[in-house]
Design a protein around this motif. Structure first.
Motif, PDB file in Angstrom:
ATOM      1  N   THR A   1       0.830  -1.205   0.000  1.00 31.86           N
ATOM      2  CA  THR A   1       0.000   0.000   0.000  1.00 31.86           C
ATOM      3  C   THR A   1       0.861   1.249   0.000  1.00 31.86           C
ATOM      4  OG1 THR A   1      -1.749  -1.158   1.199  1.00 31.86           O
ATOM      5  CG2 THR A   1      -1.801   1.242   1.253  1.00 31.86           C
ATOM      6  N   ASN A   2       1.918   1.240   0.801  1.00 32.58           N
ATOM      7  CA  ASN A   2       2.801   2.398   0.856  1.00 32.58           C
ATOM      8  C   ASN A   2       3.625   2.559  -0.419  1.00 32.58           C
ATOM      9  OD1 ASN A   2       2.017   3.282   3.430  1.00 32.58           O
ATOM     10  ND2 ASN A   2       3.366   1.804   4.421  1.00 32.58           N
ATOM     11  N   GLU A   3       4.032   1.438  -1.012  1.00 36.29           N
ATOM     12  CA  GLU A   3       4.815   1.519  -2.254  1.00 36.29           C
ATOM     13  C   GLU A   3       4.035   2.244  -3.350  1.00 36.29           C
ATOM     14  OE1 GLU A   3       7.980  -2.162  -2.437  1.00 36.29           O
ATOM     15  OE2 GLU A   3       5.908  -2.592  -2.949  1.00 36.29           O
ATOM     16  N   MET A   4       2.733   2.034  -3.377  1.00 37.08           N
ATOM     17  CA  MET A   4       1.909   2.687  -4.393  1.00 37.08           C
ATOM     18  C   MET A   4       1.981   4.213  -4.253  1.00 37.08           C
ATOM     19  SD  MET A   4      -2.087   1.958  -5.347  1.00 37.08           S
ATOM     20  CE  MET A   4      -2.691   2.423  -3.715  1.00 37.08           C
ATOM     21  N   LYS A   5       2.307   4.693  -3.054  1.00 35.84           N
ATOM     22  CA  LYS A   5       2.343   6.138  -2.805  1.00 35.84           C
ATOM     23  C   LYS A   5       3.658   6.781  -3.246  1.00 35.84           C
ATOM     24  CE  LYS A   5      -0.765   5.459   1.112  1.00 35.84           C
ATOM     25  NZ  LYS A   5      -0.878   5.421   2.597  1.00 35.84           N
ATOM     26  N   PHE A   6       4.717   5.966  -3.421  1.00 38.02           N
ATOM     27  CA  PHE A   6       5.988   6.582  -3.843  1.00 38.02           C
ATOM     28  C   PHE A   6       6.606   5.966  -5.087  1.00 38.02           C
ATOM     29  CE2 PHE A   6       7.427   3.360  -0.726  1.00 38.02           C
ATOM     30  CZ  PHE A   6       8.518   2.780  -1.366  1.00 38.02           C
ATOM     31  N   ILE A   7       6.035   4.872  -5.613  1.00 44.95           N
ATOM     32  CA  ILE A   7       6.511   4.313  -6.882  1.00 44.95           C
ATOM     33  C   ILE A   7       5.466   4.649  -7.947  1.00 44.95           C
ATOM     34  CG2 ILE A   7       7.100   2.211  -8.140  1.00 44.95           C
ATOM     35  CD1 ILE A   7       8.081   1.002  -5.532  1.00 44.95           C
TER      36      ILE A   7
ATOM     37  N   LYS B   1      -4.779  -6.499  -1.171  1.00 42.29           N
ATOM     38  CA  LYS B   1      -4.381  -7.567  -0.261  1.00 42.29           C
ATOM     39  C   LYS B   1      -5.275  -8.772  -0.556  1.00 42.29           C
ATOM     40  CE  LYS B   1      -3.446  -6.735   4.114  1.00 42.29           C
ATOM     41  NZ  LYS B   1      -3.623  -6.501   5.584  1.00 42.29           N
ATOM     42  N   VAL B   2      -4.669  -9.806  -1.119  1.00 42.45           N
ATOM     43  CA  VAL B   2      -5.411 -10.991  -1.538  1.00 42.45           C
ATOM     44  C   VAL B   2      -5.770 -11.868  -0.339  1.00 42.45           C
ATOM     45  CG1 VAL B   2      -5.269 -13.118  -2.904  1.00 42.45           C
ATOM     46  CG2 VAL B   2      -4.336 -10.976  -3.815  1.00 42.45           C
ATOM     47  N   LYS B   3      -4.807 -12.020   0.582  1.00 43.04           N
ATOM     48  CA  LYS B   3      -5.061 -12.887   1.740  1.00 43.04           C
ATOM     49  C   LYS B   3      -4.111 -12.546   2.881  1.00 43.04           C
ATOM     50  CE  LYS B   3      -5.597 -17.771   3.034  1.00 43.04           C
ATOM     51  NZ  LYS B   3      -5.490 -19.175   2.562  1.00 43.04           N
TER      52      LYS B   3
END
Length: 227
Positions: free
Chosen positions: A85-91, A99-101
């Motif tokens: 989730t955080n990676e989506m904010k800086f990459i 989150k699948v599971k």
């Protein structure tokens, strides 16, 4: 176990201990890999050829960060918790994560959806992420991501976006050094799938993984201050 881009089925996921042992061994070996360029004045890169059990060559980066740039707690809270989730904010290329599971407090399966400028098609990467935090001095946090094949579970597979399926495996470690600085070390092997030439992918890997460091720090510094 041997870490590689060969995906695991959810029913065949090893124990945390086995995965972390493999991750620790990989990071230790990365200190002797071939040195490459230094990017952004502080990100050193290294590489290692593809071995007999590997699906692709390996690349790593190492950067050192002073406490005024980032503390251990700040970095771990963003890289060791809800990492995708955080990676989506800086990459910039990551457009959606799911989150699948939630397998356990330290194991989750995530699917990440990347888009790129034409003519490159969107890519989907589905990984198991495992975390380990050692709060004894020196504090150390490790995150291992390994590719997962969801085809054996159609309900989970439905959560993946449509796109070319890529694979990556990575081991990331945040280590607090004696002088209070932080060593951020990461090793990864990957394939984007599809028909992108291997030489093109490999030639740009060092600069791509190095760019994640300033992207992360810029995003981190944009957030409200924490200790």
């Amino acid at each position: 176990m041997h870490l590689s881009i060969t995906p695991l089925k959810p029913s065949a996921i090893p124990s945390d201990k086995e995965i972390m042992q493999a991750g620790d061994a990989l990071l230790e070996s990365s200190s002797s890999w071939k040195a490459g360029k230094t990017y952004h004045k502080q990100v050193k890169t290294y590489s290692h050829p593809k071995g007999p059990e590997d699906g692709a060559p390996w690349h790593s980066r190492v950067s050192i960060h002073k406490p005024e740039e980032a503390t251990f707690s700040q970095m771990w809270s963003k890289l060791g918790e809800d990492k995708a989730t955080n990676e989506m904010k800086f990459i910039p290329n990551i457009k959606k994560v799911t989150k699948v599971k939630q397998i356990s407090p330290t194991q989750q399966i995530w699917t990440l959806y990347y888009t790129f400028p034409p003519p490159v098609s969107p890519r989907v990467f589905t990984v198991l992420q495992i975390t380990r935090l050692n709060e004894a001095s020196p504090r150390c946090g490790t995150i291992v991501s390994i590719p997962v094949d969801l085809t054996e579970d159609q309900e989970l597979a439905k959560l993946e976006e449509k796109g070319v399926r890529g694979r990556y495996v990575s081991v990331e470690r945040i280590l607090e050094l004696e002088d209070g600085t932080i060593e951020w070390r990461m090793a990864t092997s990957s394939t984007p799938g599809g028909s992108i030439p291997t030489y093109f992918v490999e030639s740009s890997m060092a600069s791509q993984i190095a760019a994640d460091v300033p992207h992360f720090m810029k995003w981190l510094h944009s957030l409200p201050k924490t200790d």
